[in-house]
Design a protein around this motif. Structure first.
Motif, PDB file in Angstrom:
ATOM      1  N   GLY A 115       0.758  -1.126   0.011  1.00 36.27           N
ATOM      2  CA  GLY A 115       0.059  -0.012   0.109  1.00 36.27           C
ATOM      3  C   GLY A 115       0.855   1.088   0.171  1.00 36.27           C
ATOM      4  N   LEU A 116       0.329   2.477  -0.439  1.00 37.65           N
ATOM      5  CA  LEU A 116       1.018   3.625  -0.699  1.00 37.65           C
ATOM      6  C   LEU A 116       0.246   4.528   0.334  1.00 37.65           C
ATOM      7  CD1 LEU A 116       2.894   5.626  -1.936  1.00 37.65           C
ATOM      8  CD2 LEU A 116       1.129   6.095  -3.572  1.00 37.65           C
ATOM      9  N   VAL A 117       0.921   5.229   1.080  1.00 41.11           N
ATOM     10  CA  VAL A 117       0.223   6.163   2.123  1.00 41.11           C
ATOM     11  C   VAL A 117       0.812   7.691   1.834  1.00 41.11           C
ATOM     12  CG1 VAL A 117       0.272   7.028   4.475  1.00 41.11           C
ATOM     13  CG2 VAL A 117       0.258   4.838   4.237  1.00 41.11           C
ATOM     14  N   VAL A 118      -0.008   8.520   1.602  1.00 40.44           N
ATOM     15  CA  VAL A 118       0.418  10.026   1.077  1.00 40.44           C
ATOM     16  C   VAL A 118      -0.056  10.839   2.273  1.00 40.44           C
ATOM     17  CG1 VAL A 118      -0.072  11.701  -0.875  1.00 40.44           C
ATOM     18  CG2 VAL A 118       0.169   9.134  -1.371  1.00 40.44           C
ATOM     19  N   THR A 119       0.893  11.760   2.591  1.00 42.24           N
ATOM     20  CA  THR A 119       0.781  12.639   3.445  1.00 42.24           C
ATOM     21  C   THR A 119       1.184  14.126   3.050  1.00 42.24           C
ATOM     22  OG1 THR A 119       2.809  12.256   4.586  1.00 42.24           O
ATOM     23  CG2 THR A 119       0.781  10.953   5.478  1.00 42.24           C
ATOM     24  N   ALA A 120       0.698  14.981   3.574  1.00 49.71           N
ATOM     25  CA  ALA A 120       1.049  16.384   3.162  1.00 49.71           C
ATOM     26  C   ALA A 120       0.657  17.211   4.462  1.00 49.71           C
ATOM     27  CB  ALA A 120       0.205  17.082   2.104  1.00 49.71           C
ATOM     28  N   ALA A 121       1.846  18.046   4.742  1.00 49.14           N
ATOM     29  CA  ALA A 121       1.686  19.105   6.026  1.00 49.14           C
ATOM     30  C   ALA A 121       2.715  19.685   6.296  1.00 49.14           C
ATOM     31  CB  ALA A 121       1.326  18.017   7.265  1.00 49.14           C
ATOM     32  N   GLY A 122       2.677  20.979   6.346  1.00 50.39           N
ATOM     33  CA  GLY A 122       3.901  21.888   7.044  1.00 50.39           C
ATOM     34  C   GLY A 122       4.169  21.866   8.515  1.00 50.39           C
ATOM     35  N   ARG A 123       5.339  22.321   8.739  1.00 51.81           N
ATOM     36  CA  ARG A 123       5.748  22.296  10.039  1.00 51.81           C
ATOM     37  C   ARG A 123       4.756  22.348  11.304  1.00 51.81           C
ATOM     38  NH1 ARG A 123       6.926  20.611  14.127  1.00 51.81           N
ATOM     39  NH2 ARG A 123       8.973  20.669  15.310  1.00 51.81           N
ATOM     40  N   ASP A 124       3.854  23.656  10.977  1.00 47.24           N
ATOM     41  CA  ASP A 124       3.112  23.997  12.004  1.00 47.24           C
ATOM     42  C   ASP A 124       1.736  22.956  12.204  1.00 47.24           C
ATOM     43  OD1 ASP A 124       4.575  26.158  12.420  1.00 47.24           O
ATOM     44  OD2 ASP A 124       3.581  27.407  11.201  1.00 47.24           O
ATOM     45  N   ASP A 125       1.544  22.160  10.867  1.00 47.42           N
ATOM     46  CA  ASP A 125       0.555  21.344  10.869  1.00 47.42           C
ATOM     47  C   ASP A 125       0.901  19.646  10.940  1.00 47.42           C
ATOM     48  OD1 ASP A 125      -1.013  23.765  10.448  1.00 47.42           O
ATOM     49  OD2 ASP A 125      -0.888  23.503   8.523  1.00 47.42           O
ATOM     50  N   CYS A 126       1.997  19.432  11.359  1.00 45.13           N
ATOM     51  CA  CYS A 126       2.371  18.106  11.294  1.00 45.13           C
ATOM     52  C   CYS A 126       2.275  17.267  12.455  1.00 45.13           C
ATOM     53  CB  CYS A 126       3.727  17.891  10.794  1.00 45.13           C
ATOM     54  SG  CYS A 126       4.977  18.432  11.585  1.00 45.13           S
ATOM     55  N   ALA A 127       1.705  18.067  13.536  1.00 42.67           N
ATOM     56  CA  ALA A 127       1.817  17.165  15.075  1.00 42.67           C
ATOM     57  C   ALA A 127       0.727  15.944  14.881  1.00 42.67           C
ATOM     58  CB  ALA A 127       1.220  18.077  15.908  1.00 42.67           C
ATOM     59  N   GLY A 128       0.026  15.865  14.016  1.00 39.93           N
ATOM     60  CA  GLY A 128      -0.950  14.668  13.903  1.00 39.93           C
ATOM     61  C   GLY A 128      -0.215  13.479  13.238  1.00 39.93           C
ATOM     62  N   LEU A 129       0.980  14.022  12.323  1.00 36.68           N
ATOM     63  CA  LEU A 129       1.647  12.932  11.700  1.00 36.68           C
ATOM     64  C   LEU A 129       3.018  12.423  12.181  1.00 36.68           C
ATOM     65  CD1 LEU A 129       1.114  14.545   8.079  1.00 36.68           C
ATOM     66  CD2 LEU A 129      -0.003  12.164   8.882  1.00 36.68           C
TER      67      LEU A 129
END
Length: 808
Positions: free
Chosen positions: A681-695
């Motif tokens: 499977g492929l997991v695709v994520t996107a987030a800047g530093r201010d929004d990446c806490a959940g990842l």
């Protein structure tokens, strides 16, 4: 000296349980009415939208609290158990997605409260009886079309008697008849089931009717400035106030007067909650199983004018290039149905090879022989699905109404518009059936409303929708009206989905094609398109007809009689209620299992929204994720939105997308995704530093991190909306830290002056791709109404090609 003899009711466990103190017993109707009115106000006013099942939960739940506040005596052990069961049922009703399960939970609640009939006091008994009557009435209205028609006739008569029908044509909900029904249930529960006092019942009934008519009469005197779609929603509130006033002046008798002693026999009283269970079962009495290899024919006589079967491809980009309904046949074929396009005039021989015949905005002029061939085919067991749109969209109304003439369903020349303050979610209810698995709204947009006649029954209705009359002169705007209320327009209980049995066959009509169009496919494929076709084409495993209904009622009477003579009557009633509800819940889950589609043969891409992503779902939103969904569709994926993270869903998934989640991934979810990527499977994520806490918990498992180094917009001067990008663009990119990733398994897909911004970390047969930009896949950066970024779309295509995902 006259001696007043009093009796103390004793529960089945031997503990004394006297009725409510006499000083408080007279206020029971006021308390009960206030609880019911408050619950209905939540639905009547644009504060909270709630379905009928949740409304019933509010009424009974508030009644429970009112009785507790009145300090009615409780038998400690048994009442605690009954209270816990009721609380669990109340929670289930408020949180479940299926109206069938909600009704089953309502039956549990009624059964638990029924226990209090054996010594719980007057308020307990009245609320219990009223709840059972409400549930029976709710089921009766949804299963017997004649009752719903009687409601509409009563609403029309009320308006006519008061002379207010020139101002508005109100449905039962907008008029306030449900409030009168609640009030009547409380009256019957008090003055018939609890204690037989027909005189007081008559006084309350007359007062309730006068209250509704008085509120309605206000419409005839209201100035034009008062009229609007939202202001008429206040009419049920006025009815509520008047009914509360009626309850407050109801005769209560002497302060400490003894009971009249007249009461219906206990077996007859106990039948109320039992009938609630029986009716709930009958609500789910037609359980359908899908037929293997369903043959679906799509009418294509109007292809090219108001209909096309194109599917999204990378050969044409932009929101207007997705096609109209081409994904619907592809989805059905991927679920094992045999689909074909009917480009010939329908004949008996042609229809004989089909199980379901689907028309979409059909505008052909039918001949008499063609109509008769279709009608005979339905009568002999065929299934017809008619999908239409608002007003006379592209001249389709006459053709569709000719086709539906013998089935009692007709498209109105209008559009169904929800109140701005209530919206679709607050004004829509669905009956058990193919739409019972959906959240209210069903993906409907600007569609028409349906006029029903004869045995046609509503499947989905809008309690506070506005029937906005069309404008025949506005041909450039699809003959739409002004979206504003005008005197004489209809408000309330507009039918937007309907069905009708015809001989051995069945017809279903959607007054809007929105759920079946290509842009709606990610949300509606598994929720509406496939289940509706499977339900419509399926055959009944269990169909409770009149004979079975009579047996069920006789069996219920026998059971009640047996319980009435048992020594442990209270426990027996509670146990029978729980057992019966388990049967109902099992039947509902069986139906759910029949409707939930099997694994699609298409590759599936899930866009998870369970962790609160910082994105917008609507396509037109600047930060909307719809552009990503469109391009995944172009790659051949069946796109779905994952509202609850369930690891078992990963088994039918090829790509999982998560954009800047607010809630961090749990350890078990990270482990499930690790197994998912290891298996390919492929997991695709996107987030800047201010929004990446959940990842962060997820990225840590792959050795990936987002640094504090803000690169900024790339390129620095992005230009205006008419820009033509020549390289991959980032809205606000942050550098990635790949030092913890294995070098041989890491591929950088995007960088700026050697600083990685997007990378793929392989794991097993799959991997995790991350871009340090929250809005990289947003409409404003990928594809919107006036903008297409070929480089950004190209990066997504390269990623899918490198990981072997998709069909293109």
């Amino acid at each position: 000296m006259t001696t007043v003899q009093t009796t103390i009711d004793t529960g089945s466990d031997g503990d004394p349980s006297p009725p409510l103190p006499a000083s408080r017993s007279g206020a029971f109707l006021l308390f009960g009415s206030a609880a019911a009115m408050f619950a209905l106000l939540l639905e009547a006013l644009p504060i909270v939208g709630s379905g009928t099942a949740r409304l019933l939960a509010s009424v009974l739940g508030l009644g429970w609290l009112v009785a507790a506040a009145a300090r009615s005596p409780l038998v400690p052990r048994a009442r605690i158990i009954a209270g816990a069961v009721a609380a669990a049922a109340l929670t289930t009703m408020h949180r479940c997605d299926s109206p069938g399960i909600a009704l089953a939970a309502a039956a549990v609640l009624v059964s638990a409260l029924a226990y209090t009939r054996h010594g719980g006091g007057r308020a307990w008994a009245v609320v219990t009886h009223a709840g059972g009557l409400l549930l029976i009435g709710r089921v009766a209205c949804s299963t017997v079309p004649a009752i719903g028609a009687l409601e509409r006739v009563a609403a029309d008569r009320a308006l006519a008697w008061t002379g207010a029908n020139e101002a508005a044509v109100l449905g039962p909900s907008a008029l306030g008849l449900p409030l009168l029904g609640i009030f009547g249930a409380l009256l019957v529960g008090r003055y018939v089931l609890h204690e037989l006092r027909p005189g007081r019942l008559l006084i309350g009934a007359v007062g309730g009717i006068v209250a509704v008519l008085s509120a309605t009469a206000l419409l005839g005197f209201a100035p034009d400035a008062w009229f609007s779609h939202d202001s008429i929603l206040l009419l049920p509130a006025i009815v509520a106030a008047l009914l509360a006033a009626v309850a407050s002046v109801m005769p209560r008798g002497a302060r400490r007067a003894p009971s009249s002693g007249r009461c219906l026999p206990r077996p007859l009283i106990a039948i109320v909650p039992l009938l609630a269970l029986v009716c709930t079962t009958l609500q789910l009495g037609k359980i359908r199983g899908p037929e293997p290899g369903i043959r679906v024919g799509f009418c294509s006589l109007n292809e090219g004018r108001v209909l096309d079967w194109r599917v999204p491809t990378f050969d044409a980009l932009g929101p207007r290039t997705l096609g109209f309904a081409g994904l619907m046949p592809r989805e059905l074929a991927a679920h094992g149905m045999r689909t074909t396009f009917v480009r010939e005039r329908p004949t008996a021989a042609l229809l004989a090879d089909l199980d379901v015949f689907v028309t979409v905005n059909v505008d052909v002029e039918w001949s008499t022989s063609e109509l008769k061939a279709i009608w005979r085919w339905v009568e002999r067991g065929g299934r017809l699905l008619v999908l239409g749109d608002h007003t006379d969209f592209s001249g389709t109304r006459a053709s569709q109404n000719d086709l539906l003439a013998p089935f009692g369903i007709e498209f109105r020349f209008d559009s169904a518009i929800p109140s701005p303050r209530v919206g679709w979610l607050g004004s829509s209810t669905a009956e058990p059936g193919p739409l019972a698995l959906l959240q209210p709204g069903w993906g409907l947009g600007i569609g028409a409303s349906l006029e029903l006649h004869g045995a046609a029954r509503p499947i989905a209705t809008g309690g506070y929708l506005l029937s906005d009359r069309g404008n025949a002169l506005a041909t450039d705007m699809g003959q739409l009206g002004d979206y504003a209320f005008q005197r004489g327009e209809r408000i309330g209980d507009l039918v937007v989905v309907a069905a009708a049995a015809f001989g051995a066959g069945e017809v279903m009509v959607f007054a809007d094609t929105g759920p079946f169009q290509n842009p709606s496919n990610p949300l509606m494929a598994d929720l509406a398109v496939v289940p509706v076709l499977r339900w419509l084409a399926g055959r009944a495993w269990l169909d409770l007809g009149p004979f079975e209904l009579a047996l069920a009622v006789l069996g219920g009477l026998l059971l009640v009689s047996l319980l009435a003579v048992a020594r442990q009557r209270a426990w027996a009633v509670l146990a029978a209620g729980i057992l019966g509800t388990l049967v109902v819940a099992g039947a509902c889950e069986l139906q759910r299992g029949c409707l939930v589609p099997a694994r699609s043969e298409l590759p599936v891409a899930w866009i998870e929204t369970a962790h609160g992503p910082r994105i917008d779902l609507p396509d037109e939103a600047r930060n909307g994720i719809g552009a990503l969904a469109k391009n995944l569709q172009r790659a051949g994926f069946a796109v779905r939105f994952m509202n609850r993270f369930e690891p078992e869903l990963l088994r039918r998934c090829d790509v999982l997308v998560s954009i800047a989640p607010v809630t961090p991934f749990a350890a078990r979810e990270v482990a499930a995704l690790g197994d998912f990527t290891a298996a390919g499977g492929l997991v695709v994520t996107a987030a800047g530093r201010d929004d990446c806490a959940g990842l962060q918990p997820l990225h840590a498992a792959y050795g990936l991190a987002t640094t504090d180094d803000l690169v900024g917009p790339v390129p620095l001067q992005r230009g205006g909306a008419d820009r033509v990008p020549v390289s991959v663009e980032y809205v606000e990119a942050w550098q990635l830290d790949l030092s913890g990733c294995p070098r041989t398994a890491t591929t950088v897909f995007g960088s700026y002056h050697g600083r990685p911004l997007a990378a793929l970390v392989e794991h097993g047969e799959g991997g995790l791709f991350h871009v340090g930009d929250t809005r990289f896949f947003a409409a404003s950066n990928l594809e919107s109404g006036d903008f297409v970024s070929l480089p950004n779309i190209g990066l997504l295509r390269r990623l899918l090609h490198a990981t072997g995902k998709g069909m293109q």
